[in-house]
Design a protein around this motif. Structure first.
Motif, mmCIF file in Angstrom:
data_model
loop_
_atom_site.group_PDB
_atom_site.id
_atom_site.type_symbol
_atom_site.label_atom_id
_atom_site.label_comp_id
_atom_site.label_asym_id
_atom_site.label_seq_id
_atom_site.Cartn_x
_atom_site.Cartn_y
_atom_site.Cartn_z
ATOM 1 N N VAL A 38 0.844 -1.200 0.000
ATOM 2 C CA VAL A 38 0.000 0.000 0.000
ATOM 3 C C VAL A 38 0.881 1.252 0.000
ATOM 4 N N GLY A 39 1.900 1.224 0.822
ATOM 5 C CA GLY A 39 2.790 2.372 0.926
ATOM 6 C C GLY A 39 3.421 2.728 -0.421
ATOM 7 N N GLN A 40 3.789 1.717 -1.180
ATOM 8 C CA GLN A 40 4.397 1.977 -2.496
ATOM 9 C C GLN A 40 3.405 2.637 -3.450
ATOM 10 N N TYR A 41 2.193 2.085 -3.513
ATOM 11 C CA TYR A 41 1.172 2.667 -4.404
ATOM 12 C C TYR A 41 0.862 4.116 -4.014
ATOM 13 N N VAL A 42 0.717 4.327 -2.718
ATOM 14 C CA VAL A 42 0.280 5.651 -2.258
ATOM 15 C C VAL A 42 1.385 6.693 -2.454
ATOM 16 N N ALA A 43 2.618 6.301 -2.214
ATOM 17 C CA ALA A 43 3.738 7.237 -2.414
ATOM 18 C C ALA A 43 3.772 7.703 -3.871
ATOM 19 N N ASP A 44 3.579 6.763 -4.776
ATOM 20 C CA ASP A 44 3.572 7.088 -6.200
ATOM 21 C C ASP A 44 2.392 7.999 -6.553
ATOM 22 N N ALA A 45 1.201 7.621 -6.072
ATOM 23 C CA ALA A 45 -0.007 8.373 -6.415
ATOM 24 C C ALA A 45 -0.010 9.767 -5.801
ATOM 25 N N ALA A 46 0.660 9.920 -4.672
ATOM 26 C CA ALA A 46 0.676 11.238 -4.021
ATOM 27 C C ALA A 46 1.318 12.282 -4.933
ATOM 28 N N ASN A 47 2.316 11.875 -5.682
ATOM 29 C CA ASN A 47 2.940 12.803 -6.637
ATOM 30 C C ASN A 47 1.954 13.219 -7.716
ATOM 31 N N ARG A 48 1.300 12.221 -8.284
ATOM 32 C CA ARG A 48 0.302 12.503 -9.316
ATOM 33 C C ARG A 48 -0.776 13.440 -8.762
ATOM 34 N N ALA A 49 -1.246 13.134 -7.553
ATOM 35 C CA ALA A 49 -2.316 13.931 -6.951
ATOM 36 C C ALA A 49 -1.864 15.375 -6.725
ATOM 37 N N ALA A 50 -0.627 15.532 -6.270
ATOM 38 C CA ALA A 50 -0.111 16.886 -6.014
ATOM 39 C C ALA A 50 -0.097 17.702 -7.299
ATOM 40 N N SER A 51 0.196 17.038 -8.410
ATOM 41 C CA SER A 51 0.310 17.766 -9.685
ATOM 42 C C SER A 51 -1.031 18.305 -10.156
ATOM 43 N N VAL A 52 -2.151 17.759 -9.641
ATOM 44 C CA VAL A 52 -3.470 18.275 -10.035
ATOM 45 C C VAL A 52 -4.219 18.861 -8.835
ATOM 46 N N GLY A 53 -3.504 19.129 -7.757
ATOM 47 C CA GLY A 53 -4.111 19.832 -6.617
ATOM 48 C C GLY A 53 -5.065 18.996 -5.776
ATOM 49 N N VAL A 54 -4.850 17.686 -5.761
ATOM 50 C CA VAL A 54 -5.733 16.808 -4.976
ATOM 51 C C VAL A 54 -4.979 16.288 -3.760
ATOM 52 N N ARG A 55 -5.680 16.150 -2.639
ATOM 53 C CA ARG A 55 -5.107 15.530 -1.450
ATOM 54 C C ARG A 55 -5.660 14.120 -1.279
ATOM 55 N N LEU A 56 -4.869 13.271 -0.705
ATOM 56 C CA LEU A 56 -5.266 11.871 -0.518
ATOM 57 C C LEU A 56 -5.499 11.592 0.962
ATOM 58 N N ALA A 57 -6.630 10.965 1.253
ATOM 59 C CA ALA A 57 -6.942 10.640 2.653
ATOM 60 C C ALA A 57 -7.017 9.129 2.828
ATOM 61 N N LEU A 58 -6.063 8.586 3.567
ATOM 62 C CA LEU A 58 -6.078 7.157 3.914
ATOM 63 C C LEU A 58 -7.128 6.945 4.989
ATOM 64 N N GLU A 59 -8.065 6.061 4.722
ATOM 65 C CA GLU A 59 -9.106 5.803 5.720
ATOM 66 C C GLU A 59 -8.896 4.440 6.367
ATOM 67 N N PRO A 60 -8.515 4.422 7.649
ATOM 68 C CA PRO A 60 -8.456 3.122 8.327
ATOM 69 C C PRO A 60 -9.891 2.621 8.509
ATOM 70 N N LEU A 61 -10.139 1.367 8.128
ATOM 71 C CA LEU A 61 -11.471 0.794 8.330
ATOM 72 C C LEU A 61 -11.491 -0.040 9.611
ATOM 73 N N HIS A 62 -12.681 -0.349 10.036
ATOM 74 C CA HIS A 62 -12.861 -1.221 11.206
ATOM 75 C C HIS A 62 -12.135 -2.553 10.975
ATOM 76 N N PRO A 63 -11.531 -3.103 12.031
ATOM 77 C CA PRO A 63 -10.800 -4.372 11.866
ATOM 78 C C PRO A 63 -11.632 -5.525 11.311
ATOM 79 N N VAL A 64 -12.941 -5.403 11.318
ATOM 80 C CA VAL A 64 -13.744 -6.490 10.750
ATOM 81 C C VAL A 64 -13.518 -6.613 9.241
ATOM 82 N N TYR A 65 -13.035 -5.548 8.621
ATOM 83 C CA TYR A 65 -12.770 -5.580 7.177
ATOM 84 C C TYR A 65 -11.340 -5.970 6.843
ATOM 85 N N GLY A 66 -10.569 -6.328 7.867
ATOM 86 C CA GLY A 66 -9.144 -6.578 7.674
ATOM 87 C C GLY A 66 -8.812 -7.586 6.599
ATOM 88 N N GLY A 67 -9.628 -8.606 6.451
ATOM 89 C CA GLY A 67 -9.315 -9.660 5.498
ATOM 90 C C GLY A 67 -9.481 -9.243 4.055
#
Lengths: 285, 285
Positions: free
Chosen positions: B132-161
């Motif tokens: 996840v960290g690799q994908y997000v690091a890459d996408a954060a650059n793309r997002a910055a170039s178009v003025g978008v912010r990225l919000a990682l949402e931790p979900l409830h542990p019931v969705y962990g699988g």
């Protein structure tokens, strides 16, 4: 880390795994038959549920000892708080005491506590955990007087509303430290804690407080959070890493297999379930 | 703590609340009708889902602006890992980029990320979080170039699988710190975090990283962990305490109501749902 490939003395069966609790379905073995099946396979320990030993605790305990199977403990104390608890404090306390006494009659060492959900009329887990602390502090004295230890089991956060406001190993250890009773500790069930990246740190802090270690698996696509647990190896929990951390903390007790599985394992022949359980315990845990 | 009793400018509607995603059921309002209903009631912001704005992002964004309703953001990036993610890394990345571009076209500020479950073939959440960290690091650059912010949402542990190997605020902040992109932060949804006694400490650590705050409630007896969320006030989450901690950390953004409720709220008239949502927002949050 202990090597269980050729040694089942550290394995315990929680009878829930054989579907005892499909009440009214007319299935499931008697306690005696279950004890004998465990003994024949070299399974070292067994954990019963109260409904199975009601009125016969001493006899069933004696049967297990005669067969060479250790009665590890009993499931479980009543819900102490939350929407599923008894209405009055007196009823909760009386039934808690009764569970302690049954554990002692059975010759078991440990009574597991599932604390119950958020107390009606309150919000969040804080107030409920405070009430839990009061009940447990009181019961710990009673338990000590009959040689029983109490294991607080943090459940998966999905049960936070109705079954357990205690949902993390951290909170369970905080409660133990606050109460400070020598015969109080925690039970770690991989189903409830597998997702928690803080677990190794908490286990390191737990030391001798770990009184139980429960095995099963979390299926990636869990159909029912109550009755769709997986057999070890069929899910996404890192069983080896969790057991390593538990043993690193000093735990040398039983690995207790507890699988609620209405649509899979409970539909199978209990003998098959035991055999698969043993095979998986040897190879993937 | 902000006082919303007489001011709805800080309230945002996540369109999921009106049951948009009962696909094929022929129900739900169009984006335009939803925007107008929000504007009429003084609701300050709106959050869309990609399926609703597909091919019409710019026009819908303009409609909202003309009506005086702020497009807060878009739900959501594709699952990056786990059993529900696209098969190839290329597909994941392309769809992630596409979601970023759609957010920009819509004139939205924030794209929410639900990261996906445990990567097949691995155990526990560790390896998956690394991917996840690799994908997000890459996408954060793309997002910055178009003025978008990225919000990682931790979900409830019931969705962990299957849906999110990211299940705690702590892990989400760890990921943000490891990646270190200025336009990366977290979204706090009361449904996912209400049980976590470590939350206040984590929020204090989050500071300016909190990019979103989502409201609903956790029903004590949750019938379906995906589609049985409660309206604020009907459950056991301590909404006031959580909002206080979020604002204490410096958050001054929208309070976004997001309720998936197949058997209750989605069966009601959307106008009624909006009116109840407003009433509850004013009184119990």
């Amino acid at each position: 880390m202990r090597d269980f490939r050729h040694d089942l003395s550290g394995l315990a069966l929680n009878t829930a795994t054989l579907g005892h609790n499909m009440e009214g379905a007319g299935r499931g073995w008697s306690p005696e038959r279950t004890i004998e099946a465990c003994a024949r396979r070299g399974i070292g320990g067994i954990v019963f549920w109260r409904r199975e030993i009601e009125g016969r605790a001493a006899a069933i305990g004696a049967h297990a000892r005669a067969a060479g199977v250790r009665v590890v403990g009993l499931c479980r104390a009543p819900f102490l708080v939350g929407p599923l608890a008894f209405r009055s404090e007196g009823e909760v306390r009386d039934d808690f005491y009764r569970a302690i006494d049954q554990t002692a009659e059975l010759g078991g060492d440990i009574l597991t506590i599932v604390v119950g959900g958020v107390q009606p009329g309150t919000k969040g887990v804080g107030e409920s955990l405070g009430l839990v602390g009061q009940y447990v502090a009181d019961a710990a004295n009673r338990a000590a007087s009959v040689g029983v230890r109490l294991a607080l089991e943090p459940l998966h956060p999905v049960y936070g509303g109705d079954r357990s406001c205690l949902v993390t190993t951290r909170d369970a250890l905080d409660l133990c430290e606050r109460i400070g009773a020598d015969n109080l500790g925690i039970a770690i069930d991989v189903y409830h804690v597998w997702w928690d990246t803080d677990l190794p740190r908490q286990l390191a802090r737990a030391g001798g407080r770990i009184l139980g270690f429960h095995l099963c698996d979390w299926l990636a696509h869990t159909a029912d959070v109550l009755l769709d647990r997986g057999m070890m190896g069929d899910g996404v929990a890192d069983l080896v890493a969790i057991r390593a951390a538990v043993e690193q903390a000093g735990y040398q007790g039983y690995c207790e297999v507890e699988i609620f599985s209405a649509n899979n394992w409970w539909k199978r022949d209990p003998a098959e379930v035991l055999d698969v359980m043993i095979e998986r315990f040897r190879t993937v845990c």
